[in-house]
Design a protein around this motif. Structure first.
Motif, PDB file in Angstrom:
ATOM      1  N   THR A   1      37.208  35.809  46.260  1.00 54.87           N
ATOM      2  CA  THR A   1      37.201  35.650  44.801  1.00 54.87           C
ATOM      3  C   THR A   1      38.635  35.739  44.292  1.00 54.87           C
TER       4      THR A   1
ATOM      5  N   PHE B   1      33.023  40.782  36.443  1.00 52.81           N
ATOM      6  CA  PHE B   1      34.288  40.959  37.177  1.00 52.81           C
ATOM      7  C   PHE B   1      35.378  40.232  36.394  1.00 52.81           C
TER       8      PHE B   1
ATOM      9  N   GLY C   1      37.866  46.836  41.667  1.00 53.75           N
ATOM     10  CA  GLY C   1      37.932  46.432  43.065  1.00 53.75           C
ATOM     11  C   GLY C   1      38.701  45.157  43.295  1.00 53.75           C
ATOM     12  N   HIS C   2      38.958  44.904  44.538  1.00 52.22           N
ATOM     13  CA  HIS C   2      39.627  43.751  45.135  1.00 52.22           C
ATOM     14  C   HIS C   2      41.016  44.124  45.622  1.00 52.22           C
ATOM     15  N   GLY C   3      41.192  43.973  46.938  1.00 50.28           N
ATOM     16  CA  GLY C   3      42.499  44.213  47.541  1.00 50.28           C
ATOM     17  C   GLY C   3      42.855  45.682  47.682  1.00 50.28           C
ATOM     18  N   LEU C   4      41.912  46.575  47.431  1.00 50.59           N
ATOM     19  CA  LEU C   4      42.245  48.010  47.532  1.00 50.59           C
ATOM     20  C   LEU C   4      42.262  48.417  49.006  1.00 50.59           C
TER      21      LEU C   4
ATOM     22  N   ASN D   1      31.808  46.978  50.582  1.00 50.47           N
ATOM     23  CA  ASN D   1      31.407  45.580  50.659  1.00 50.47           C
ATOM     24  C   ASN D   1      31.346  45.182  52.146  1.00 50.47           C
TER      25      ASN D   1
ATOM     26  N   GLY E   1      36.096  46.262  50.535  1.00 51.21           N
ATOM     27  CA  GLY E   1      35.551  45.642  51.739  1.00 51.21           C
ATOM     28  C   GLY E   1      36.567  45.442  52.829  1.00 51.21           C
ATOM     29  N   HIS E   2      37.513  44.528  52.610  1.00 52.52           N
ATOM     30  CA  HIS E   2      38.376  44.045  53.682  1.00 52.52           C
ATOM     31  C   HIS E   2      39.135  45.166  54.385  1.00 52.52           C
TER      32      HIS E   2
ATOM     33  N   ASP F   1      30.478  42.192  53.398  1.00 50.38           N
ATOM     34  CA  ASP F   1      30.532  40.730  53.629  1.00 50.38           C
ATOM     35  C   ASP F   1      31.246  40.377  54.929  1.00 50.38           C
ATOM     36  N   HIS F   2      32.334  41.112  55.216  1.00 57.06           N
ATOM     37  CA  HIS F   2      33.159  40.711  56.366  1.00 57.06           C
ATOM     38  C   HIS F   2      32.460  40.933  57.699  1.00 57.06           C
TER      39      HIS F   2
ATOM     40  N   VAL G   1      30.612  37.086  39.265  1.00 54.01           N
ATOM     41  CA  VAL G   1      31.990  36.732  39.636  1.00 54.01           C
ATOM     42  C   VAL G   1      32.153  35.218  39.525  1.00 54.01           C
TER      43      VAL G   1
ATOM     44  N   SER H   1      34.821  49.104  44.605  1.00 52.98           N
ATOM     45  CA  SER H   1      34.176  48.193  45.548  1.00 52.98           C
ATOM     46  C   SER H   1      35.237  47.724  46.537  1.00 52.98           C
TER      47      SER H   1
ATOM     48  N   GLU I   1      33.851  45.112  35.965  1.00 56.48           N
ATOM     49  CA  GLU I   1      34.591  45.487  37.171  1.00 56.48           C
ATOM     50  C   GLU I   1      35.991  44.913  37.001  1.00 56.48           C
TER      51      GLU I   1
END
Ligand code: PXP
Length: 396
Positions: free
Chosen positions: A255, A285, A344-347, A161, A367-368, A163-164, A246, A365, A305
């Motif tokens: 999110t 999601f 995904g999220h926070g992985l 991702n 990103g950060h 986005d950042h 989402v 997924s 997701e």
């Protein structure tokens, strides 16, 4: 939970339990058994001898016993959801002994006993006649050879991702760093997909980014978005490889939770139908929650997701394990319902391996964590390191 493992044997460790779970799920899939609950009990010679004596009037320990559900006074419970296939009880003392005698590993012997036990639950019976014995043993051979070649259903891959990168650009209001350039570097470093979230407030990714990415992404473009009319029309024009719906709140930093599919079935079904007309598969999601998974299936989603945020943010190991278990059982349930599964999220570089190991998760997924590491080590290396974690999954 499609497969419940009950361990009553002191020598059975987590790795053996994982092996049993994997085998049981594979058999359920290979036999095309619709969503059912299966209990696998690993016990001792003494305990199985008691069951053998009580239920079969036979003395002594045996290696495996099968108790099909609906075969006894509890048939009225057949209406519970998901229906129960039955119990397979295995003596781990016999497993060790028989593995030693036949020169195989305990895992191989367990595979055979689970296959044998599940086939009994499905009505196969080698004691009924010679013909039935041949049918059952042929099926056993077929399943065991498929298990050997088929240990993982799907290999997972990384989708980055970006986005950042756009967030940094927007902070200055100029044209760099460009998420389009970042996406190209991610792909060169081994990412198998690019994810962007086009928010209604356009706080990071812009329409221009998505349009160019549609032209330049060589792998797969996953467009995250809320189910707003304007964004849906944009997606239909751009035709990403996947749309991930989402929930979107203007005030949130990122999110925050999964979609509440259950309470928005009508609206989301409409969005999915529109995407379907444009031949765009849709992923929802959602939190790892059985009712959300069932609702996603009912309204025609292709993927879910699973939100890994609570797992990633858990304050201690015990809570993290609880969250992990919810994700694990949700992956199983979604798969058995015929949904494809992403997560995904926070992985990050520490917590991703366990999630990547959950078969059949397809796409992670992330990103950060990757963009944060890239600030110090460069994007190429940050992506390569994460690809290694996602793709070198040997656990399952
Ligand atoms: N999946 C979804 C649906 C998201 O909204 C996000 C955050 O944009 C991610 C995955 C990636 O999360 P993270 O940036 O924490 O890796």
């Amino acid at each position: 939970m499609p497969v419940e493992l009950i361990n009553q044997h002191p020598q059975v460790d987590d790795s053996l339990l994982n092996h049993c779970r994997k085998t049981s799920l594979q058999i359920i899939r290979l036999c095309a058994i619709p969503l059912h609950h299966l209990n696998v009990v690993l016990t001792t010679d003494a305990a199985i001898a008691e069951l053998n004596s009580h239920y079969r009037r036979k003395e002594g320990a045996t290696n495996v016993l099968s108790f099909p559900f609906g075969d006894n006074e509890h048939t009225f419970l057949d209406s519970i959801s998901p229906p129960i296939l039955g119990d397979v009880v295995i003596s781990f003392d016999r497993v060790v002994e028989e593995a030693r005698h036949s020169g195989c590993t305990s895992e191989q012997r367990l595979d055979w006993l689970i296959v044998h036990g599940v086939l009994h639950l499905l009505g196969y019976d080698h004691e009924r006649s010679e013909k039935d014995a041949k049918i059952m043993f042929d099926k056993e051979d077929e399943l065991l050879s498929e298990l050997k070649t088929n240990r993982r259903i799907v290999m997972p891959h990384l989708a980055v991702n970006v986005d950042h990168v756009a967030t940094v650009r927007q902070a200055r209001g100029i044209d760099e760093p460009d998420p389009v350039a970042a996406a190209a570097i991610c792909e060169l470093a081994g990412a198998k997909g690019i994810v962007v979230h086009l928010r209604e407030d356009r706080r990071h990714i812009q329409d221009r980014d998505v349009r160019i990415l549609r032209e330049t992404v060589k792998t797969r473009l996953n467009l995250e978005m809320g189910a707003a009319k304007e964004i849906i029309n944009f997606a239909l024009e751009i035709k990403p490889d996947l749309v991930t719906l989402v929930p979107e709140k203007r005030q949130e930093l990122t999110t925050e939770g999964g979609l509440d599919v259950v309470s928005q079935k009508k609206k989301l079904a409409k969005s999915i139908a529109k995407m379907d007309k444009g031949s765009i598969p849709v992923s929802l999601f959602i939190d790892p929650d059985s009712s959300q998974i069932k609702a996603a299936k009912e309204i025609g989603a292709t993927f879910v997701e699973l939100h890994t945020g609570r797992y990633a943010d858990a304050e201690n190991e015990a809570l993290q394990f609880e969250e992990f278990e919810m994700i694990r059982t949700s992956v199983e349930e979604a798969h058995l319902l015929g949904l494809r599964v992403n997560a995904g999220h926070g992985l990050n570089y520490v917590n991703t391996a366990a999630i990547a190991a959950l078969d059949p998760i397809e796409e992670l997924s992330i990103g950060h964590a990757i963009i944060s590491r890239a600030v110090f080590s460069g994007l190429d290396l940050a992506v390569r390191d994460m690809c290694a974690i996602v793709e070198n999954t040997t656990y399952y």
